[in-house]
Design a protein around this motif. Structure first.
Motif, short mmCIF file in Angstrom:
data_model
loop_
_atom_site.label_atom_id
_atom_site.label_comp_id
_atom_site.label_asym_id
_atom_site.label_seq_id
_atom_site.Cartn_x
_atom_site.Cartn_y
_atom_site.Cartn_z
N VAL A 190 0.83 -1.21 0.00
CA VAL A 190 0.00 0.00 0.00
C VAL A 190 0.87 1.26 0.00
O VAL A 190 1.78 1.40 0.81
CB VAL A 190 -0.95 0.01 1.22
CG1 VAL A 190 -1.65 1.35 1.36
CG2 VAL A 190 -1.96 -1.12 1.09
N LYS A 191 0.54 2.18 -0.90
CA LYS A 191 1.31 3.42 -1.00
C LYS A 191 0.45 4.67 -0.97
O LYS A 191 0.97 5.78 -0.86
CB LYS A 191 2.14 3.41 -2.29
CG LYS A 191 3.24 2.36 -2.31
CD LYS A 191 4.08 2.46 -3.55
CE LYS A 191 5.20 1.41 -3.54
NZ LYS A 191 6.03 1.48 -4.78
N THR A 192 -0.88 4.50 -1.06
CA THR A 192 -1.76 5.66 -1.06
C THR A 192 -2.84 5.49 0.00
O THR A 192 -3.22 4.37 0.37
CB THR A 192 -2.45 5.85 -2.42
OG1 THR A 192 -3.34 4.75 -2.65
CG2 THR A 192 -1.42 5.93 -3.54
N ALA A 193 -3.37 6.61 0.46
CA ALA A 193 -4.42 6.58 1.46
C ALA A 193 -5.67 5.88 0.93
O ALA A 193 -6.36 5.16 1.66
CB ALA A 193 -4.76 8.00 1.89
N GLU A 194 -5.96 6.05 -0.34
CA GLU A 194 -7.16 5.45 -0.92
C GLU A 194 -7.14 3.93 -0.81
O GLU A 194 -8.18 3.29 -0.60
CB GLU A 194 -7.28 5.86 -2.40
CG GLU A 194 -8.62 5.53 -3.04
CD GLU A 194 -9.79 6.28 -2.44
OE1 GLU A 194 -10.93 5.78 -2.57
OE2 GLU A 194 -9.57 7.37 -1.85
N GLU A 195 -5.96 3.34 -0.90
CA GLU A 195 -5.84 1.88 -0.81
C GLU A 195 -6.19 1.34 0.57
O GLU A 195 -6.56 0.17 0.72
CB GLU A 195 -4.42 1.45 -1.19
CG GLU A 195 -4.05 1.68 -2.64
CD GLU A 195 -2.58 1.38 -2.90
OE1 GLU A 195 -2.25 0.22 -3.18
OE2 GLU A 195 -1.77 2.32 -2.80
N LEU A 196 -6.09 2.18 1.59
CA LEU A 196 -6.43 1.75 2.95
C LEU A 196 -7.90 1.33 3.05
O LEU A 196 -8.27 0.50 3.89
CB LEU A 196 -6.17 2.88 3.95
CG LEU A 196 -4.72 3.33 4.13
CD1 LEU A 196 -4.68 4.55 5.03
CD2 LEU A 196 -3.86 2.22 4.70
N ASN B 91 -9.75 12.75 7.44
CA ASN B 91 -8.54 12.28 8.11
C ASN B 91 -8.82 11.21 9.17
O ASN B 91 -7.99 10.98 10.05
CB ASN B 91 -7.80 13.46 8.73
CG ASN B 91 -7.24 14.40 7.68
OD1 ASN B 91 -6.67 13.95 6.68
ND2 ASN B 91 -7.41 15.69 7.87
N GLU B 92 -9.99 10.58 9.09
CA GLU B 92 -10.31 9.49 10.01
C GLU B 92 -11.08 8.42 9.25
O GLU B 92 -12.23 8.65 8.84
CB GLU B 92 -11.12 9.99 11.20
CG GLU B 92 -11.43 8.91 12.21
CD GLU B 92 -12.16 9.44 13.45
OE1 GLU B 92 -11.47 9.99 14.34
OE2 GLU B 92 -13.40 9.33 13.50
N TYR B 93 -10.44 7.30 9.05
CA TYR B 93 -11.07 6.19 8.34
C TYR B 93 -11.64 5.22 9.37
O TYR B 93 -10.91 4.71 10.24
CB TYR B 93 -10.07 5.48 7.45
CG TYR B 93 -9.61 6.26 6.23
CD1 TYR B 93 -10.04 7.57 6.00
CD2 TYR B 93 -8.74 5.69 5.31
CE1 TYR B 93 -9.61 8.27 4.89
CE2 TYR B 93 -8.31 6.39 4.18
CZ TYR B 93 -8.75 7.68 3.98
OH TYR B 93 -8.34 8.39 2.87
N VAL B 94 -12.92 4.94 9.27
CA VAL B 94 -13.59 4.08 10.24
C VAL B 94 -13.92 2.74 9.60
O VAL B 94 -14.50 2.68 8.51
CB VAL B 94 -14.88 4.75 10.78
CG1 VAL B 94 -15.62 3.81 11.71
CG2 VAL B 94 -14.53 6.06 11.49
N TYR B 95 -13.56 1.68 10.32
CA TYR B 95 -13.82 0.32 9.86
C TYR B 95 -14.72 -0.36 10.88
O TYR B 95 -14.44 -0.37 12.08
CB TYR B 95 -12.51 -0.46 9.73
CG TYR B 95 -11.53 0.19 8.78
CD1 TYR B 95 -11.42 -0.23 7.46
CD2 TYR B 95 -10.72 1.25 9.21
CE1 TYR B 95 -10.53 0.38 6.59
CE2 TYR B 95 -9.84 1.86 8.35
CZ TYR B 95 -9.75 1.43 7.02
OH TYR B 95 -8.87 2.04 6.17
N VAL B 96 -15.80 -0.95 10.38
CA VAL B 96 -16.79 -1.58 11.25
C VAL B 96 -16.73 -3.09 11.05
O VAL B 96 -16.70 -3.57 9.92
CB VAL B 96 -18.20 -1.05 10.98
CG1 VAL B 96 -19.23 -1.82 11.79
CG2 VAL B 96 -18.28 0.44 11.29
N GLN B 97 -16.72 -3.80 12.16
CA GLN B 97 -16.67 -5.27 12.11
C GLN B 97 -18.07 -5.82 11.89
O GLN B 97 -18.97 -5.57 12.67
CB GLN B 97 -16.07 -5.82 13.40
CG GLN B 97 -15.73 -7.31 13.34
CD GLN B 97 -14.99 -7.76 14.58
OE1 GLN B 97 -15.27 -7.28 15.69
NE2 GLN B 97 -14.04 -8.64 14.41
N GLU B 98 -18.22 -6.55 10.82
CA GLU B 98 -19.51 -7.14 10.50
C GLU B 98 -19.75 -8.38 11.34
O GLU B 98 -18.84 -9.18 11.54
CB GLU B 98 -19.57 -7.46 9.01
CG GLU B 98 -19.41 -6.23 8.12
CD GLU B 98 -19.35 -6.57 6.65
OE1 GLU B 98 -19.30 -7.78 6.33
OE2 GLU B 98 -19.36 -5.64 5.83
#
Length: 249
Positions: free
Chosen positions: A217-223, A241-248
């Protein structure tokens, strides 16, 4: 791009996996801290650590005999905790090692900033410890803006924050408008809100490092493509500036 993570309290000596070790950029500062801690009594250390007698004695003995230039373990292998277990650096491929050596940085109250293969010895010193050093009241004052300057020295200015607040606090006050600082948040959805559980979040942070290394990974979009442990990026909860990931579930 730099990825910042927290250290773990528990450490190990592991010198037989990778022979190559570098030296921490702030080694002389670590030696200064060692000199101070070596002069502390058991009672002083116990108060500083807020730890029990066994942990205090173990680290008192460490500081009495510590040599910061011998019997070194690559930093990413030295720390033992949920984040590092999930990251599983012991089984990194060659390309994954190259990725973390370039991009991963461990923030430390004792060493400042560590690259993945910087050689370290076991120690105990949390960033929030109220250790007076050279006229500064604590380690945040001691390190000042130097951790930020080291992270951004190459001019990239993109930092992926996988560290706890205790450690990201050593960097965030110095950010400028030209920096991109992305904090990744991992949680579960409850009544329309995202709740973060510390234990699960630590595991997810380690998985994120592994994901980034495996995919280069080299870009923020890939996160946003991260998908381990049932987590998925959720745009409706996220900010610039805050990426949120939710556990299904």
């Amino acid at each position: 791009m730099k990825i910042i993570i927290s250290p773990a309290k528990k450490m190990r000596v592991q010198t037989d996996i990778i022979e190559e070790t570098g030296m921490p950029v702030f080694l002389e500062d670590a030696k200064r801290l060692h000199d101070i801690l070596k002069a502390y009594s058991m009672e002083q250390l116990k108060k500083l650590f807020g730890a029990n007698d066994a942990i205090t004695r173990q680290n008192y003995e460490r500081y009495q005999t510590m040599d910061l230039e011998r019997s070194l373990t690559p930093a990413v292998l030295a720390y033992v905790g949920l984040q590092y277990q999930s990251m599983a650096p012991d089984i990194f491929t060659g390309s994954q090692w190259e990725y973390v050596k370039e991009h991963l940085r461990i923030l430390s109250g004792f060493y400042g900033v560590l690259k993945a293969c910087d050689g370290v010895v076991p120690y105990r010193l949390e960033m929030q410890a109220r250790l007076p050093v050279d006229g500064k009241k604590d380690l945040y004052g001691f390190w000042g803006n130097r951790l930020y300057e080291e992270l951004t020295a190459d001019g990239d200015g993109v930092i992926v924050n996988l560290a706890s607040k205790e450690y990201s606090r050593a960097v965030e006050p110095w950010l400028t408008a030209s920096d991109t600082f992305i904090t990744c948040v991992f949680g579960t959805e409850q009544e329309g809100k995202v709740r973060v559980r510390a234990t699960a979040a630590k595991m997810a942070r380690g998985e994120m490092v592994r994901f980034m290394a495996a995919n280069g990974v080299k870009t923020a979009e890939e996160l946003k493509e991260f998908y381990a442990l049932g987590y998925r990026y959720r745009e409706e909860y996220s900010f610039e500036n805050e990426y949120v990931y939710v556990q299904e579930t």
